[in-house]
Design a protein around this motif. Structure first.
Motif, PDB file in Angstrom:
ATOM      1  N   LEU A 621       0.678  -0.902  -0.200  1.00 35.97           N
ATOM      2  CA  LEU A 621      -0.297   0.188   0.114  1.00 35.97           C
ATOM      3  C   LEU A 621       0.596   1.297   0.209  1.00 35.97           C
ATOM      4  O   LEU A 621       0.637   2.151  -0.635  1.00 35.97           O
ATOM      5  CB  LEU A 621      -1.253   0.059   0.760  1.00 35.97           C
ATOM      6  N   ARG A 622       1.660   0.928   1.356  1.00 36.53           N
ATOM      7  CA  ARG A 622       2.519   2.625   1.153  1.00 36.53           C
ATOM      8  C   ARG A 622       3.508   3.107  -0.311  1.00 36.53           C
ATOM      9  O   ARG A 622       4.140   4.035  -0.482  1.00 36.53           O
ATOM     10  CB  ARG A 622       3.643   2.282   2.115  1.00 36.53           C
ATOM     11  N   GLY A 623       3.632   1.746  -1.081  1.00 39.56           N
ATOM     12  CA  GLY A 623       4.298   2.090  -2.015  1.00 39.56           C
ATOM     13  C   GLY A 623       3.784   2.762  -3.304  1.00 39.56           C
ATOM     14  O   GLY A 623       4.576   2.735  -4.188  1.00 39.56           O
ATOM     15  N   ARG A 624       2.183   2.875  -3.484  1.00 34.85           N
ATOM     16  CA  ARG A 624       1.809   3.384  -3.944  1.00 34.85           C
ATOM     17  C   ARG A 624       1.599   5.566  -3.719  1.00 34.85           C
ATOM     18  O   ARG A 624       1.724   5.806  -4.916  1.00 34.85           O
ATOM     19  CB  ARG A 624       0.249   3.348  -3.400  1.00 34.85           C
ATOM     20  N   VAL A 625       3.006   5.486  -2.537  1.00 34.09           N
ATOM     21  CA  VAL A 625       2.951   7.255  -2.838  1.00 34.09           C
ATOM     22  C   VAL A 625       4.581   7.456  -2.842  1.00 34.09           C
ATOM     23  O   VAL A 625       5.712   6.600  -2.815  1.00 34.09           O
ATOM     24  CB  VAL A 625       2.936   8.337  -1.224  1.00 34.09           C
ATOM     25  N   GLY A 626       4.870   8.395  -2.658  1.00 31.81           N
ATOM     26  CA  GLY A 626       6.037   8.633  -3.409  1.00 31.81           C
ATOM     27  C   GLY A 626       7.271   8.284  -4.371  1.00 31.81           C
ATOM     28  O   GLY A 626       8.338   7.542  -4.206  1.00 31.81           O
ATOM     29  N   ARG A 627       6.238   7.951  -5.207  1.00 29.04           N
ATOM     30  CA  ARG A 627       6.386   7.793  -6.737  1.00 29.04           C
ATOM     31  C   ARG A 627       7.002   8.411  -7.825  1.00 29.04           C
ATOM     32  O   ARG A 627       7.818   8.197  -8.985  1.00 29.04           O
ATOM     33  CB  ARG A 627       5.512   7.030  -7.532  1.00 29.04           C
ATOM     34  N   GLY A 628       7.043  10.085  -7.613  1.00 31.47           N
ATOM     35  CA  GLY A 628       7.521  11.364  -8.593  1.00 31.47           C
ATOM     36  C   GLY A 628       8.750  11.855  -8.046  1.00 31.47           C
ATOM     37  O   GLY A 628       8.237  13.017  -8.412  1.00 31.47           O
ATOM     38  N   GLY A 629       9.278  11.676  -7.232  1.00 29.89           N
ATOM     39  CA  GLY A 629      10.173  12.375  -7.320  1.00 29.89           C
ATOM     40  C   GLY A 629       9.521  13.442  -5.838  1.00 29.89           C
ATOM     41  O   GLY A 629      10.962  13.658  -5.640  1.00 29.89           O
ATOM     42  N   HIS A 630       8.928  13.291  -4.999  1.00 24.14           N
ATOM     43  CA  HIS A 630       8.177  14.217  -3.738  1.00 24.14           C
ATOM     44  C   HIS A 630       8.665  12.761  -2.809  1.00 24.14           C
ATOM     45  O   HIS A 630       7.795  11.858  -3.088  1.00 24.14           O
ATOM     46  CB  HIS A 630       7.373  14.604  -3.835  1.00 24.14           C
ATOM     47  N   ALA A 631       8.782  13.009  -1.848  1.00 22.32           N
ATOM     48  CA  ALA A 631       9.160  12.309  -0.515  1.00 22.32           C
ATOM     49  C   ALA A 631       7.961  12.389  -0.165  1.00 22.32           C
ATOM     50  O   ALA A 631       6.569  12.605  -0.013  1.00 22.32           O
ATOM     51  CB  ALA A 631       9.698  13.415   0.909  1.00 22.32           C
ATOM     52  N   GLY A 632       7.641  10.693  -0.105  1.00 16.44           N
ATOM     53  CA  GLY A 632       5.891   9.919   0.836  1.00 16.44           C
ATOM     54  C   GLY A 632       6.202  10.425   2.288  1.00 16.44           C
ATOM     55  O   GLY A 632       6.824   9.766   2.918  1.00 16.44           O
ATOM     56  N   LEU A 633       5.079  10.090   2.168  1.00 15.05           N
ATOM     57  CA  LEU A 633       4.273   9.911   3.596  1.00 15.05           C
ATOM     58  C   LEU A 633       3.531   9.189   3.810  1.00 15.05           C
ATOM     59  O   LEU A 633       2.156   9.352   3.628  1.00 15.05           O
ATOM     60  CB  LEU A 633       4.119  11.376   4.683  1.00 15.05           C
ATOM     61  N   CYS A 634       3.843   8.168   4.787  1.00 14.59           N
ATOM     62  CA  CYS A 634       2.679   7.285   4.779  1.00 14.59           C
ATOM     63  C   CYS A 634       2.076   6.920   6.613  1.00 14.59           C
ATOM     64  O   CYS A 634       3.062   6.799   7.271  1.00 14.59           O
ATOM     65  CB  CYS A 634       3.130   5.346   4.695  1.00 14.59           C
ATOM     66  N   LEU A 635       1.480   7.088   6.677  1.00 16.49           N
ATOM     67  CA  LEU A 635       0.183   7.260   7.962  1.00 16.49           C
ATOM     68  C   LEU A 635      -0.295   5.790   8.274  1.00 16.49           C
ATOM     69  O   LEU A 635      -1.377   5.538   7.431  1.00 16.49           O
ATOM     70  CB  LEU A 635      -0.436   8.573   8.441  1.00 16.49           C
ATOM     71  N   LEU A 636      -0.172   5.100   9.531  1.00 11.12           N
ATOM     72  CA  LEU A 636      -0.571   4.251  10.272  1.00 11.12           C
ATOM     73  C   LEU A 636      -1.710   3.973  11.321  1.00 11.12           C
ATOM     74  O   LEU A 636      -1.033   4.517  12.145  1.00 11.12           O
ATOM     75  CB  LEU A 636       0.224   2.712   9.961  1.00 11.12           C
ATOM     76  N   VAL A 637      -2.905   4.268  10.903  1.00 13.58           N
ATOM     77  CA  VAL A 637      -3.513   4.751  11.604  1.00 13.58           C
ATOM     78  C   VAL A 637      -4.105   3.756  12.839  1.00 13.58           C
ATOM     79  O   VAL A 637      -4.865   2.929  11.817  1.00 13.58           O
ATOM     80  CB  VAL A 637      -5.088   5.732  11.234  1.00 13.58           C
ATOM     81  N   SER A 638      -3.628   3.466  14.048  1.00 12.26           N
ATOM     82  CA  SER A 638      -4.407   2.206  15.175  1.00 12.26           C
ATOM     83  C   SER A 638      -5.186   2.253  16.151  1.00 12.26           C
ATOM     84  O   SER A 638      -4.336   3.556  16.407  1.00 12.26           O
ATOM     85  CB  SER A 638      -3.567   1.372  14.986  1.00 12.26           C
ATOM     86  N   ASP A 639      -6.047   1.729  16.529  1.00 12.02           N
ATOM     87  CA  ASP A 639      -6.070   1.863  17.907  1.00 12.02           C
ATOM     88  C   ASP A 639      -5.801   0.360  18.856  1.00 12.02           C
ATOM     89  O   ASP A 639      -5.607   0.401  19.576  1.00 12.02           O
ATOM     90  CB  ASP A 639      -8.127   1.119  17.889  1.00 12.02           C
ATOM     91  N   ALA A 640      -5.031  -0.609  17.815  1.00  8.07           N
ATOM     92  CA  ALA A 640      -3.976  -1.451  18.568  1.00  8.07           C
ATOM     93  C   ALA A 640      -3.073  -0.138  20.137  1.00  8.07           C
ATOM     94  O   ALA A 640      -1.929   0.244  19.364  1.00  8.07           O
ATOM     95  CB  ALA A 640      -3.602  -1.870  17.913  1.00  8.07           C
ATOM     96  N   PRO A 641      -3.222  -0.843  21.151  1.00  7.44           N
ATOM     97  CA  PRO A 641      -2.292  -0.035  22.067  1.00  7.44           C
ATOM     98  C   PRO A 641      -1.078  -0.727  22.273  1.00  7.44           C
ATOM     99  O   PRO A 641      -1.004  -2.659  21.800  1.00  7.44           O
ATOM    100  CB  PRO A 641      -3.443  -1.538  23.622  1.00  7.44           C
ATOM    101  N   GLY A 642       0.041   0.079  22.418  1.00 15.76           N
ATOM    102  CA  GLY A 642       1.593  -0.287  22.546  1.00 15.76           C
ATOM    103  C   GLY A 642       1.888  -1.038  23.688  1.00 15.76           C
ATOM    104  O   GLY A 642       1.365  -1.612  24.190  1.00 15.76           O
ATOM    105  N   GLY A 643       2.633  -2.115  22.605  1.00 11.42           N
ATOM    106  CA  GLY A 643       2.207  -3.094  23.535  1.00 11.42           C
ATOM    107  C   GLY A 643       2.225  -4.538  22.780  1.00 11.42           C
ATOM    108  O   GLY A 643       3.119  -5.778  22.817  1.00 11.42           O
ATOM    109  N   SER A 644       0.827  -3.840  21.902  1.00 12.91           N
ATOM    110  CA  SER A 644       0.165  -5.238  21.653  1.00 12.91           C
ATOM    111  C   SER A 644       1.492  -5.811  20.424  1.00 12.91           C
ATOM    112  O   SER A 644       1.598  -4.942  19.359  1.00 12.91           O
ATOM    113  CB  SER A 644      -1.431  -5.317  20.719  1.00 12.91           C
TER     114      SER A 644
END
Ligand code: ADP
Ligand code: MG
Length: 741
Positions: A621-644
């Motif tokens: 999925l994240r390979g879809r961004v940053g393909r055109g010479g501009h830096a890409g940013l991927c944000l993985l949004v999740s409710d999963a608690p830290g350490g899980s």
């Protein structure tokens, strides 16, 4: 005489046989004995409860700590039993009548508890687990006294089998025990000489020790022998198939100096990378030979596989043949056709004004074309006017004819069914050359086993000027401000003229029903219903809910588009075109964008409920961004608690962009088999013990022995046991893949 072929019903009794047939499709004693324990538990040793994961089907050894009856919504009662391994605890819950069944659960008792791990109010629990208590006193061996068959657990080591709600591990252990008692010595298909040379146990010894080992060392030796058999069976089948392929030459499609390929190379706007050149030469040579090419091309997302494939297709056309390019989705097929036409320019305008003399045509054939367009495409394919035919599996399911199909390119093969590839190959007069492309890195042993005799090439470097992708985990429930910041980042990118993706695991109810199959997968292939209120987990976020929420909230005023698998094809195509043309700022989509979608101006992606996706899927999925010479940013949004574990998975994805490292992690975490989709999950049935990750040595050794055996005795006439083993393997519907793959 009881053999592996003896029907189960003759040995374990009708009711058990029926239950085993229903649960595991077991018919014979051999089927039952091929159902190996997943692990061994020890009576004296408790399970590690802290390591249990929600949604896992588990069997644990634990002690009952406390029992309490609680009210339940004013009617009936529930019994809550806490079991413990001395460190962590697990709650067992019995509602209504089930609670009477649970009356033998008293503090101090130890037993096996089986069920699916759920979570409620942050407490892990098993609802209505099945269980078997060990005898109350170690010396109390009165049969039935504690509801346990003393004979089954005579040994210190308790086999724990893959089980279901209907057939629990102890029932399987009892059936296996019954079968082993009456089973006559099993003949060994391996030459004693080979067996001794490789230090392997005799088959009979191994089968028995696999289920009822005296100690762990014996179990390991049994596994080693049985894993060897798996490796050898597969490698024998492949060795025979290689022999067969060599015996059926195809038409050579050698390159031409003055053809389309040369013209194309001359107009390429960039330099090929060294990798693209090397693989290109390799492919060119193979296409030019009479031995059908069978090559797997792997390369990171964005490594430029399409150019390599296109150059191979042009060589095929130059040699008078046609090439078919198969994509996993209509969106991707349409995009491929557009990209290829754009790259070819006048070279794709055969027979048209402004087309060059050598020009060919690109036909797009998808399931949902309007009748007229479809007719033209079909005619172009059948008459040979289209040198390149791009499509989805519609290309093969429908009655498409080719004038002379020379090369089949399959993009993102792991999303493509075996049957479809077979059908396509059936459309050529000669077996076509085959080039498979994948961005999911495949460990060498997997390539060697699952993909049979495919040769592999790897594009290791990305084209120059590719900007790196930064990935961060956004813990939405712990740090809501971060989520606000994520939306703000998207607004900023759009403000500078860039575009964004928002990916959701689900399409949503408004779009008509359940998920489109492209998002969340089954976790373990169990037939249990997906998450529900029992586990306290909300359903995954849906495109149909998220899109309006964003439009009215954090992304108000931006131009939003919606894309998912259930839209009509024209609508999908319209949305993709609008996004590619920059007429939309943000695409709210399911994983239909996962594979190959190429919009270089897109720079940021937010994946919502990211923990619901697999590791490789996130990487794709994240390979879809940053393909055109501009830096890409991927944000993985999740409710999963830290350490899980879910959160750790996301952290791992954020920490590296090394696809190989992630592929290994994926294999480890999701159990082998799920990583490559159907091909591998099919093979999983064959490879119960062999680990494609750890058993590289075994696989390589088996490959050597298999090559020798087949060279000396092509049909294995002198090895009837091995021949039968290979036949069983090849008979299996999935081994179609071995046969024709
Ligand atoms: P993949 O299919 O491997 O993910 P693509 O073939 O779609 O990658 O290529 C990604 C992008 O990189 C495309 O826009 C393509 O035109 C471009 N590209 C391919 N090869 C090169 C190269 N050698 N130099 C620069 N750009 C390239
Ligand atoms: Mg691609």
């Amino acid at each position: 005489m009881v053999t592996l072929e003896t029907p189960l019903g003759d040995v374990v009794g009708g009711r058990t046989a029926t239950a085993l047939a229903k649960a595991f499709d077991m018919r014979s004693v051999g089927d039952l004995l091929a159902h190996y324990p997943r692990r061994l538990a020890e009576r004296g040793e408790l399970s590690d409860i802290a390591s249990l994961r929600v949604d896992d089907e588990v069997t644990v050894v634990a002690d009952v700590r406390s029992v309490a009856d609680k009210g339940f919504r004013g009617r009936g009662e529930r019994r809550e039993v806490v079991v413990s391994d001395g460190r962590a605890s697990l709650q067992l819950v019995f509602f209504g009548k089930g609670k009477y069944r649970a009356r033998d659960l008293q503090p101090g008792r130890r037993g096996l508890f089986s069920g699916k791990v759920g979570e409620f109010n942050r407490t892990r629990q098993l609802v209505h687990p099945d269980y078997q208590l060990f005898p109350a006193d170690a010396t109390d061996d009165l049969p039935g006294a504690a509801g346990i068959d003393a004979d089954t657990y005579a040994g210190r080591l308790i086999p724990v089998y893959p089980a279901t709600n209907a057939v629990r591990t102890w029932a399987i252990a009892a059936a296996v025990h019954q079968a082993l008692v009456v089973l006559d010595a099993v003949p060994d298909p391996l030459d004693a000489q080979l067996r001794v040379r490789r230090g392997l146990l005799p088959l009979d010894t191994a089968l028995r020790a696999m289920h009822e080992p005296a100690d762990r060392a014996q179990w390991a030796a049994a596994r080693a022998r049985l894993a060897w058999d798996e490796a050898l069976g597969v490698q024998l089948a492949l060795a025979q198939r290689r022999r067969h392929a060599g015996a059926h030459p195809t038409q050579a499609r050698p390159p031409r100096r003055d053809g389309l390929l040369a013209a194309f190379d001359a107009r390429l706007p960039f330099e090929l990378t060294a990798g693209q050149r090397d693989v290109g030469d390799q492919v060119a040579a193979e296409l030019g030979s009479e031995r059908p090419m069978h090559r797997l091309l792997q390369g990171e997302v964005g490594s430029g596989k399409t150019v390599v494939a296109l150059r191979a297709m042009l060589q095929a056309v130059d040699a008078g043949g046609q090439a078919a390019l198969l994509a996993p989705t209509e969106v991707l097929a349409a995009q491929h056709a557009r990209t290829i036409e754009a790259m070819l320019g006048p070279l794709a305008r055969g027979g048209q004004l402004g087309g060059s003399d050598t020009a060919t045509r690109v036909a797009l054939l998808t399931g949902s074309l309007p009748a007229a367009a479809r007719k033209t495409a079909l005619l172009d394919a059948a008459g040979g006017a289209a040198g390149i035919v791009v499509g989805t599996h519609a290309l093969i399911q429908q009655h498409v004819q080719f004038a002379d199909l020379a090369l089949v390119v399959v993009d993102e093969q792991h999303r493509f069914g075996v049957e479809q590839r077979d059908a396509l190959r059936g459309k050529a007069a000669h077996p076509p050359h085959v080039l498979v492309m994948t961005a999911t890195p495949i460990p060498r042993t997997v390539a060697m086993t699952v993909f049979g005799d495919l040769e592999t090439s790897t594009l290791a470097e990305l084209p120059a000027g590719r900007a790196p992708i930064a990935t961060s985990v956004v813990p939405a429930s712990e740090k809501p401000a971060w989520l606000d910041r994520a939306w703000q980042r998207i607004r900023e990118e759009v403000g500078t003229g860039r575009q964004a993706y928002v990916v959701c695991p689900r399409v949503g109810a408004d779009a008509g029903g359940s998920a489109d199959g492209a998002g969340v997968e089954d976790d373990d292939g169990s037939d249990e219903p997906p998450d529900d209120d029992d586990t306290g987990r909300r359903p995954p976020l849906a495109v149909s809910d998220v899109a309006p929420m964003l439009a009215e909230g954090p992304l108000q005023g931006l131009r939003l588009g919606v894309l998912h698998g259930r839209l009509p094809a024209e609508e999908k195509d319209r949305v993709m075109r609008a996004f590619a043309a920059g007429d939309l700022d943000v695409l709210v989509a399911t994983t239909v964008i996962e594979v190959g979608v190429d919009v270089p101006n897109a720079t940021v992606m937010a994946v919502l409920d990211a923990d619901r996706f697999g590791v490789s899927q996130l990487h794709q999925l994240r390979g879809r961004v940053g393909r055109g010479g501009h830096a890409g940013l991927c944000l993985l949004v999740s409710d999963a608690p830290g350490g899980s574990p879910a959160r750790e998975r996301l952290d791992a994805v954020a920490a590296t962009t090394d696809g190989f490292a992630l592929a290994r992690l994926d294999v480890e975490q999701r159990r082998e088999g799920d990583v490559l989709g159907s091909a591998q999950s099919g093979r999983r049935r064959q490879l119960r013990l062999l680990s494609l990750l750890r058993d590289e040595d075994v696989i390589a050794a088996a490959r050597t022995e298999a090559a020798d055996l087949v060279a000396a005795d092509p049909d294995l006439a002198g090895h009837p046991g091995l021949a039968a083993q290979v036949a069983r393997l090849v008979d299996d519907e999935r081994a179609e893949f071995l046969e024709k793959g």
